[in-house]
Design an enzyme around this catalytic site. Sequence first.
Site, PDB file in Angstrom:
ATOM      1  N   ALA A 170      27.630 -13.459  11.023  1.00 19.18           N
ATOM      2  CA  ALA A 170      26.339 -12.854  11.338  1.00 19.18           C
ATOM      3  C   ALA A 170      25.605 -12.302  10.119  1.00 19.18           C
ATOM      4  O   ALA A 170      24.395 -12.086  10.172  1.00 19.18           O
ATOM      5  CB  ALA A 170      26.523 -11.738  12.363  1.00 19.18           C
ATOM      6  N   ASP A 171      26.313 -12.078   9.026  1.00 18.89           N
ATOM      7  CA  ASP A 171      25.684 -11.501   7.833  1.00 18.89           C
ATOM      8  C   ASP A 171      26.277 -12.127   6.577  1.00 18.89           C
ATOM      9  O   ASP A 171      26.873 -11.437   5.749  1.00 18.89           O
ATOM     10  CB  ASP A 171      25.864  -9.981   7.818  1.00 18.89           C
ATOM     11  N   LEU A 172      26.099 -13.429   6.439  1.00 18.46           N
ATOM     12  CA  LEU A 172      26.623 -14.133   5.265  1.00 18.46           C
ATOM     13  C   LEU A 172      25.720 -13.829   4.069  1.00 18.46           C
ATOM     14  O   LEU A 172      24.617 -14.347   3.946  1.00 18.46           O
ATOM     15  CB  LEU A 172      26.670 -15.638   5.525  1.00 18.46           C
TER      16      LEU A 172
END
Length: 243
Positions: A170-172
């Site tokens: 979700a937060d690469l």
Amino acid sequence: MKFKKIVQGDIAFCDHTPNQIEPNWFNAEFWREKSAITGSSKGRYTTWFVDAGVIDTEQSQWVLRHYYRGGFIAKFSRDLYLFSSLHKTRAVAELSLLDQLYKQGFAVPKPIAANIERSGLFYRADLIIERVAGAEDLVARLSKMSMTESQWQALGETIAEFHNYGVYHADLNAKNILISNDKFHLIDFDRGEIRKVNPQWQQANMSRLLRSFKKELAILPSLNFSEANWQQLHQAYIAKLQN
């Protein structure tokens, strides 16, 4: 995944976690009293690095993270989340995903345990994972030195391996990628999940990563990142990706 009932909540832990796990392990003050805090990482809030050897000689360095809200809603609720079921809590969901990936041999931190503390209809949560030995995030590394072409290619291949398995991060971003020697690990799988493989979310992940590199470059113009580096990463990623 195992569970242990505690006052006003539960602790979830993995097969390799010490069975005598206690709620106070999720409190930084517990480790401070034992002089076992070895460092910290400051983002929106503090993440603590602790020496778990003081409670179990077979354990090494752990990372202790409390879940905090971000964005506009954080003005009203700093760390409270609506409780629907234990398995849907942020911490247990992340621990479960990490446990699955770790057992499959993916480059993720070894999961240890999650703590869920109930408060009426809401809950607070904490997560403990094992610290990746000798690792630093990409922004820290690139602020000091450049990476070789083969390292950029290896990073692209690592991300492709996750995407081939359907792992949605979700937060690469550049700070959620660690490098230790020439090996890369992905961290912070909060709100991550296993999805049906689809080019749309895969490309969205990669676009998010590119934006994060550009953002860090704007903050630190001397950052060792260039369009050529991105092409090295992306071409290796595409070559490894299974369609």
